[in-house]
Design a protein around this motif. Structure first.
Motif, PDB file in Angstrom:
ATOM      1  N   TYR A  38     -11.545 -17.821-138.942  1.00 36.41           N
ATOM      2  CA  TYR A  38     -11.454 -17.441-137.535  1.00 36.41           C
ATOM      3  C   TYR A  38     -10.029 -17.648-137.025  1.00 36.41           C
ATOM      4  CZ  TYR A  38     -16.368 -16.483-136.701  1.00 36.41           C
ATOM      5  OH  TYR A  38     -17.615 -15.907-136.719  1.00 36.41           O
ATOM      6  N   ALA A  39      -9.654 -16.818-136.040  1.00 38.81           N
ATOM      7  CA  ALA A  39      -8.314 -16.886-135.472  1.00 38.81           C
ATOM      8  C   ALA A  39      -8.399 -16.842-133.954  1.00 38.81           C
ATOM      9  CB  ALA A  39      -7.471 -15.719-135.984  1.00 38.81           C
ATOM     10  N   LEU A  40      -7.316 -17.262-133.325  1.00 40.84           N
ATOM     11  CA  LEU A  40      -7.156 -17.116-131.885  1.00 40.84           C
ATOM     12  C   LEU A  40      -6.284 -15.899-131.634  1.00 40.84           C
ATOM     13  CD1 LEU A  40      -6.360 -20.845-131.028  1.00 40.84           C
ATOM     14  CD2 LEU A  40      -8.539 -19.669-130.676  1.00 40.84           C
ATOM     15  N   GLY A  41      -6.630 -15.100-130.631  1.00 38.76           N
ATOM     16  CA  GLY A  41      -5.850 -13.897-130.373  1.00 38.76           C
ATOM     17  C   GLY A  41      -5.682 -13.611-128.896  1.00 38.76           C
ATOM     18  N   THR A  42      -4.565 -12.995-128.550  1.00 40.99           N
ATOM     19  CA  THR A  42      -4.294 -12.525-127.199  1.00 40.99           C
ATOM     20  C   THR A  42      -3.332 -11.353-127.305  1.00 40.99           C
ATOM     21  OG1 THR A  42      -3.763 -13.293-124.958  1.00 40.99           O
ATOM     22  CG2 THR A  42      -2.278 -13.993-126.715  1.00 40.99           C
ATOM     23  N   ARG A  43      -3.127 -10.635-126.228  1.00 38.91           N
ATOM     24  CA  ARG A  43      -2.207  -9.497-126.273  1.00 38.91           C
ATOM     25  C   ARG A  43      -0.769  -9.972-126.447  1.00 38.91           C
ATOM     26  NH1 ARG A  43      -1.951  -5.615-121.708  1.00 38.91           N
ATOM     27  NH2 ARG A  43      -0.864  -4.331-123.254  1.00 38.91           N
ATOM     28  N   ASP A  48       1.323 -15.997-121.025  1.00 43.84           N
ATOM     29  CA  ASP A  48       0.415 -17.087-120.672  1.00 43.84           C
ATOM     30  C   ASP A  48      -0.577 -17.348-121.806  1.00 43.84           C
ATOM     31  OD1 ASP A  48      -0.917 -18.977-118.760  1.00 43.84           O
ATOM     32  OD2 ASP A  48      -2.561 -17.555-119.002  1.00 43.84           O
ATOM     33  N   GLY A  49      -1.066 -16.269-122.437  1.00 42.42           N
ATOM     34  CA  GLY A  49      -1.971 -16.415-123.571  1.00 42.42           C
ATOM     35  C   GLY A  49      -1.309 -17.135-124.727  1.00 42.42           C
ATOM     36  N   LEU A  50      -0.041 -16.801-124.978  1.00 43.89           N
ATOM     37  CA  LEU A  50       0.711 -17.472-126.043  1.00 43.89           C
ATOM     38  C   LEU A  50       0.791 -18.968-125.774  1.00 43.89           C
ATOM     39  CD1 LEU A  50       3.967 -16.372-127.758  1.00 43.89           C
ATOM     40  CD2 LEU A  50       3.939 -18.545-126.552  1.00 43.89           C
ATOM     41  N   GLU A  51       1.114 -19.342-124.536  1.00 49.70           N
ATOM     42  CA  GLU A  51       1.222 -20.768-124.207  1.00 49.70           C
ATOM     43  C   GLU A  51      -0.127 -21.473-124.310  1.00 49.70           C
ATOM     44  OE1 GLU A  51       3.954 -22.443-123.998  1.00 49.70           O
ATOM     45  OE2 GLU A  51       5.032 -20.569-124.316  1.00 49.70           O
ATOM     46  N   ARG A  52      -1.188 -20.764-123.964  1.00 49.79           N
ATOM     47  CA  ARG A  52      -2.527 -21.363-124.091  1.00 49.79           C
ATOM     48  C   ARG A  52      -2.862 -21.631-125.558  1.00 49.79           C
ATOM     49  NH1 ARG A  52      -6.588 -17.581-121.064  1.00 49.79           N
ATOM     50  NH2 ARG A  52      -8.071 -19.109-121.897  1.00 49.79           N
ATOM     51  N   ILE A  53      -2.509 -20.701-126.446  1.00 48.18           N
ATOM     52  CA  ILE A  53      -2.743 -20.915-127.887  1.00 48.18           C
ATOM     53  C   ILE A  53      -1.908 -22.089-128.378  1.00 48.18           C
ATOM     54  CG2 ILE A  53      -2.476 -19.931-130.194  1.00 48.18           C
ATOM     55  CD1 ILE A  53      -3.174 -17.191-128.961  1.00 48.18           C
ATOM     56  N   ARG A  54      -0.664 -22.182-127.913  1.00 47.07           N
ATOM     57  CA  ARG A  54       0.172 -23.340-128.279  1.00 47.07           C
ATOM     58  C   ARG A  54      -0.514 -24.654-127.886  1.00 47.07           C
ATOM     59  NH1 ARG A  54       5.349 -21.793-129.828  1.00 47.07           N
ATOM     60  NH2 ARG A  54       6.325 -20.136-128.619  1.00 47.07           N
ATOM     61  N   VAL A 107       9.776  -6.317-131.258  1.00 48.62           N
ATOM     62  CA  VAL A 107       9.129  -7.622-131.098  1.00 48.62           C
ATOM     63  C   VAL A 107       9.819  -8.398-129.982  1.00 48.62           C
ATOM     64  CG1 VAL A 107       8.576  -9.816-132.234  1.00 48.62           C
ATOM     65  CG2 VAL A 107       8.470  -7.670-133.529  1.00 48.62           C
ATOM     66  N   PRO A 108       9.083  -8.824-128.957  1.00 51.89           N
ATOM     67  CA  PRO A 108       9.694  -9.624-127.896  1.00 51.89           C
ATOM     68  C   PRO A 108      10.365 -10.875-128.465  1.00 51.89           C
ATOM     69  CG  PRO A 108       7.474  -8.946-127.268  1.00 51.89           C
ATOM     70  CD  PRO A 108       7.653  -8.568-128.708  1.00 51.89           C
ATOM     71  N   ARG A 109      11.518 -11.217-127.919  1.00 50.49           N
ATOM     72  CA  ARG A 109      12.312 -12.339-128.440  1.00 50.49           C
ATOM     73  C   ARG A 109      11.518 -13.646-128.468  1.00 50.49           C
ATOM     74  NH1 ARG A 109      17.400 -13.058-129.714  1.00 50.49           N
ATOM     75  NH2 ARG A 109      17.881 -10.920-129.094  1.00 50.49           N
ATOM     76  N   ARG A 110      10.638 -13.845-127.482  1.00 51.22           N
ATOM     77  CA  ARG A 110       9.891 -15.104-127.408  1.00 51.22           C
ATOM     78  C   ARG A 110       8.900 -15.267-128.550  1.00 51.22           C
ATOM     79  NH1 ARG A 110       5.048 -13.292-125.276  1.00 51.22           N
ATOM     80  NH2 ARG A 110       5.270 -11.288-124.228  1.00 51.22           N
ATOM     81  N   LEU A 111       8.599 -14.162-129.283  1.00 50.44           N
ATOM     82  CA  LEU A 111       7.624 -14.235-130.374  1.00 50.44           C
ATOM     83  C   LEU A 111       8.283 -14.463-131.732  1.00 50.44           C
ATOM     84  CD1 LEU A 111       5.167 -11.357-129.427  1.00 50.44           C
ATOM     85  CD2 LEU A 111       5.128 -13.752-128.743  1.00 50.44           C
ATOM     86  N   ALA A 112       9.586 -14.206-131.814  1.00 47.48           N
ATOM     87  CA  ALA A 112      10.272 -14.345-133.090  1.00 47.48           C
ATOM     88  C   ALA A 112      10.814 -15.764-133.242  1.00 47.48           C
ATOM     89  CB  ALA A 112      11.420 -13.331-133.181  1.00 47.48           C
ATOM     90  N   HIS A 113      11.094 -16.146-134.498  1.00 47.52           N
ATOM     91  CA  HIS A 113      11.709 -17.441-134.767  1.00 47.52           C
ATOM     92  C   HIS A 113      13.032 -17.513-134.009  1.00 47.52           C
ATOM     93  CE1 HIS A 113      13.777 -20.648-136.937  1.00 47.52           C
ATOM     94  NE2 HIS A 113      12.604 -21.042-137.381  1.00 47.52           N
ATOM     95  N   SER A 142      -1.532 -13.643-132.715  1.00 45.26           N
ATOM     96  CA  SER A 142      -2.626 -14.424-133.298  1.00 45.26           C
ATOM     97  C   SER A 142      -2.137 -15.687-133.994  1.00 45.26           C
ATOM     98  CB  SER A 142      -3.368 -13.538-134.303  1.00 45.26           C
ATOM     99  OG  SER A 142      -4.644 -14.045-134.591  1.00 45.26           O
ATOM    100  N   SER A 143      -3.064 -16.624-134.148  1.00 49.80           N
ATOM    101  CA  SER A 143      -2.815 -17.855-134.891  1.00 49.80           C
ATOM    102  C   SER A 143      -4.143 -18.334-135.460  1.00 49.80           C
ATOM    103  CB  SER A 143      -2.225 -18.920-133.958  1.00 49.80           C
ATOM    104  OG  SER A 143      -1.939 -20.114-134.661  1.00 49.80           O
ATOM    105  N   SER A 144      -4.122 -18.864-136.665  1.00 45.57           N
ATOM    106  CA  SER A 144      -5.352 -19.375-137.276  1.00 45.57           C
ATOM    107  C   SER A 144      -5.999 -20.418-136.365  1.00 45.57           C
ATOM    108  CB  SER A 144      -5.062 -20.021-138.632  1.00 45.57           C
ATOM    109  OG  SER A 144      -4.519 -19.081-139.514  1.00 45.57           O
ATOM    110  N   LEU A 145      -7.330 -20.421-136.329  1.00 45.58           N
ATOM    111  CA  LEU A 145      -8.045 -21.362-135.468  1.00 45.58           C
ATOM    112  C   LEU A 145      -8.216 -22.674-136.218  1.00 45.58           C
ATOM    113  CD1 LEU A 145     -11.230 -20.575-133.338  1.00 45.58           C
ATOM    114  CD2 LEU A 145     -10.247 -22.823-133.777  1.00 45.58           C
ATOM    115  N   VAL A 146      -7.195 -23.506-136.094  1.00 47.82           N
ATOM    116  CA  VAL A 146      -7.221 -24.841-136.690  1.00 47.82           C
ATOM    117  C   VAL A 146      -7.055 -25.840-135.560  1.00 47.82           C
ATOM    118  CG1 VAL A 146      -6.127 -26.415-138.322  1.00 47.82           C
ATOM    119  CG2 VAL A 146      -6.184 -23.960-138.814  1.00 47.82           C
TER     120      VAL A 146
END
Length: 205
Positions: A38-43, A48-54, A107-113, A142-146
Motif C-alpha cells: 500500500y502507498a500514500l498518494g496525493t496530486r 499541502d498533501g505532500l506535507e501531510r505525507i511527510r 517536475v516542480p522544484r519542491r518534489l526533486a532532490h 506517492s510514498s510507500s505506506l510505512v
C-alpha cells in the motif's frame, strides 16, 4: 475521518475509482494498493498533501518522493532518459520498481532532490492503481505506506483505516497486496545502481 472504499482487486468498479479521483482533485491524501504494498498518494499540484505525507511518515526534505505514472509516455515527460535507460526501464515496466533519474523541468522544484534535481518514478502493475491513474490523467505523488516504528507494513485496508483514520481522507481497499517495497534503481550517474532490493528482481539491473 477517512472514507473507506472497497474496490475489486482485478476489476475495479468505475464508479468507485471516479470517487477516489474526485477526492484527489479536491486535495485528498489517500491510501491505495500497488503491486508491491500500500502507498500514500496525493496530486502533484498539492503541496499541502505532500506535507501531510511527510508528517504521517516522519520524512525530512531529503526524502525522494515517487511520481507514480500510468504508462511509459507519462514517465518520459518527467525524467531524462538516455538510450540504455530507456530500453531497460521500458522492459521492466509496469512492475514493482522505482527508478531515480534526473528530473525534467516538468517536475516542480519542491518534489526533486534539492541538490541532485533527481526524482523517483514508477509504473505500477496493479489494476486498481492503474485505474486511478488513468481516470486522474496525471501522475500521482506517492510514498510507500510505512508507519514510523511499525515492524511490518499494514496489508489490509481496514487496518489502515483503523490506524490512520484521523490523518487520511480515504482508504482504497483492494485486499492484501504484500509487504515488500519496490526495488529502487538509481540511474543518476548514467549507469544503474540497485540501492534497495525489493519486490522487483534486482538481477536485471
Amino acid at each position: 475521518m477517512a472514507r473507506y472504499l472497497d474496490v475489486h482487486p482485478h476489476d475495479p468498479q468505475p464508479r468507485t475509482v471516479a470517487q477516489v479521483v474526485a477526492l484527489l482533485r479536491e486535495g485528498a491524501v489517500v491510501a491505495y494498493p500497488t503491486d508491491s504494498m500500500y502507498a500514500l498518494g496525493t496530486r502533484v499540484e498539492n503541496p499541502d498533501g505532500l506535507e501531510r505525507i511527510r508528517r504521517i511518515r516522519h520524512l525530512d526534505d531529503k526524502h525522494h518522493f515517487t511520481l507514480v505514472c500510468a504508462d511509459f509516455a507519462q514517465l518520459g515527460q518527467l525524467v531524462h532518459l538516455d538510450n540504455s535507460a530507456f530500453r531497460a526501464i521500458k522492459a521492466a515496466t509496469p512492475g514493482p520498481y522505482t527508478f531515480i533519474l534526473q528530473a525534467t523541468p516538468e517536475v516542480p522544484r519542491r518534489l526533486a532532490h534539492p541538490k541532485k534535481r533527481s526524482v523517483g518514478v514508477r509504473i505500477p502493475d496493479h489494476p486498481v492503481a492503474q485505474a486511478i491513474l488513468r481516470e486522474l490523467g496525471e501522475p500521482l505523488l506517492s510514498s510507500s505506506l510505512v508507519v514510523p516504528g511499525a515492524e511490518w507494513p499494514m496489508t489490509e485496508g481496514w487496518q489502515i483505516k483503523e490506524e490512520l483514520d484521523a490523518v487520511l481522507d480515504a482508504v482504497v481497499d483492494a485486499g492484501d497486496c504484500g509487504t515488500e517495497p519496490t526495488t529502487v534503481v538509481d540511474w543518476t550517474s548514467g549507469t544503474p545502481e540497485v540501492v534497495r532490493s525489493g519486490a522487483g528482481d534486482p538481477d536485471r539491473f
